[in-house]
Scaffold this motif. Structure first.
Motif, PDB file in Angstrom:
ATOM      1  N   LYS A  30       0.856  -1.189   0.000  1.00 21.97           N
ATOM      2  CA  LYS A  30       0.000   0.000   0.000  1.00 21.97           C
ATOM      3  C   LYS A  30       0.887   1.232   0.000  1.00 21.97           C
ATOM      4  N   THR A  31       0.381   2.307  -0.569  1.00 27.05           N
ATOM      5  CA  THR A  31       1.128   3.554  -0.606  1.00 27.05           C
ATOM      6  C   THR A  31       0.312   4.656   0.053  1.00 27.05           C
ATOM      7  N   LEU A  32       0.966   5.753   0.378  1.00 29.95           N
ATOM      8  CA  LEU A  32       0.313   6.920   0.973  1.00 29.95           C
ATOM      9  C   LEU A  32      -0.567   6.540   2.160  1.00 29.95           C
ATOM     10  N   VAL A  33       0.009   5.816   3.109  1.00 33.79           N
ATOM     11  CA  VAL A  33      -0.711   5.482   4.338  1.00 33.79           C
ATOM     12  C   VAL A  33      -0.494   6.648   5.297  1.00 33.79           C
ATOM     13  N   MET A  34      -1.478   7.535   5.377  1.00 35.32           N
ATOM     14  CA  MET A  34      -1.332   8.754   6.169  1.00 35.32           C
ATOM     15  C   MET A  34      -1.297   8.435   7.660  1.00 35.32           C
ATOM     16  N   GLY A  35      -0.399   9.091   8.362  1.00 35.17           N
ATOM     17  CA  GLY A  35      -0.248   8.859   9.787  1.00 35.17           C
ATOM     18  C   GLY A  35       0.371   7.513  10.111  1.00 35.17           C
TER      19      GLY A  35
END
Length: 362
Positions: free
Chosen positions: A149-154
């Protein structure tokens, strides 16, 4: 349509403003410079105020806030330009767990004991919510997950990941502990200084209870709520940008007079004021839309986020231009606000994506 807040909502907004008020530019920079980009003690204070529990229903241990209640909180956080990851690490996980039956994990998330993060984005999939590369296969009395997965915020704060994966012909959501065998996370900073991550799962085994009972339509509704609260935070940021710029042009002098006296700048500021008021109206119009009509609800939210994102971004650019070169630096609040707007405007979809969703729903 009545946009006036109730006395209770006004009091709640005031409490959020008091919590966020001490975070000036210097305090914000110190928080962002921490190894995880945020202070865990402050997160517990935020949870104690009930700001996370507001997203969960009463039967799940929450406070069952309405979309307007949550939008008020998001707007107050934005206006204070506070770096609290309330939306990405608080509201979104709370909504997923409350609707998916993750009661055991939900209790710890609402109390601030554990922090969760939603891992949904995949490379080369743009804003597609359907899991393509992440897979989950039956394995004994549980599942084995593999993919990225990409751009896993926090992500740097997370003790628990909520991961979407293709499973038995549909997109499912799984609870994955951050310290589980086979979990790797590569952190990196986003434009607003928060720390996101690239998540890689290799043969990660979870129990049967790790799969949330979360139909895809429910996931779409939760993401629509997240879009609404992202728009609300942007409205708050827009107000902060406008207020700071108005104060600056009254003080900054050129040719012996305040630049705010220049008619050209006055016209541009009036346009910013109009954009801000229209953005706020669009936000609360969407927040007051009847959620029992899923299609109408999603359409209203998609339209509001597209409108708010474009117009607050325009306000941010005007603010930076009127401040000059220093406007984009970390020395002033408007630089931080603009970068946060850039991140929120693309959360779950940029303006083109939101407008396409709006047209499809219409």
């Amino acid at each position: 349509m009545n946009f006036d807040l109730t006395e209770e909502q006004e009091m709640f907004r005031s409490s959020v403003e008091r919590f966020a008020a001490p975070i000036d530019v210097e305090a914000r920079r110190k928080l962002r410079s921490l190894p995880k980009g945020y202070d865990l003690e402050r997160w517990k204070e935020l949870a104690e105020l009930g700001l996370i529990a507001l997203a969960a229903p009463e039967e799940a241990g929450g406070m069952q806030g309405s979309p307007v209640d949550l939008a008020i909180v998001a707007e107050a956080i934005g206006k204070a330009n506070s770096p609290d990851p309330w939306l990405e690490n608080g509201v979104i996980p709370a909504l997923l767990l409350a609707h998916g039956g993750g009661e055991g994990a939900l209790e710890t998330v609402l109390s601030g004991e554990r922090i969760a993060s939603f891992a949904w984005a995949e490379r080369a999939q743009r804003y597609n919510l359907e899991a393509v590369h992440m897979k989950a296969e039956r394995s004994g009395d549980g599942f084995t997950l593999g993919g990225a997965k990409t751009l896993v915020m926090g992500a740097a704060l997370a003790d628990l990941f909520l991961v979407t994966a293709g499973c038995e012909g549909e997109t499912a959501c799984f609870l994955v502990p951050a310290d589980a065998d086979g979990v790797q996370m590569r952190p990196y900073r986003l434009a607003d200084g928060s720390i996101a991550g690239e998540l890689s799962l290799t043969g990660v085994k979870v129990g049967d209870a790790a799969r949330l009972d979360l139909p895809f339509d429910t996931l779409l509704d939760i993401v629509a709520q997240a879009r609404l609260y992202a728009a609300a935070e942007m409205v708050g940021l827009g107000q902060r940008l406008l207020d700071d710029t108005l104060a600056y042009v009254k003080e900054r002098e050129q040719f012996g007079v305040a630049i705010g006296s220049f008619q050209a700048l006055q016209h541009r500021l009036v346009e910013c004021y109009a954009k801000q008021e229209q953005a706020k109206s669009m936000l609360y119009r969407a927040a007051l839309t009847d959620p029992s009509d899923p299609i109408g609800w999603r359409r209203a939210v998609a339209g509001a986020k597209a409108y708010v994102g474009e117009n607050v971004d325009a306000i941010a650019r005007e603010a930076v231009q009127m401040h000059g070169g220093m406007g984009i630096t970390d020395e002033l609040a408007i630089g931080h606000a603009m970068k946060r707007v850039m991140v929120l405007a693309r959360l779950f979809g940029d303006a083109d994506t939101e407008l396409a969703l709006y047209a499809k729903a219409a």
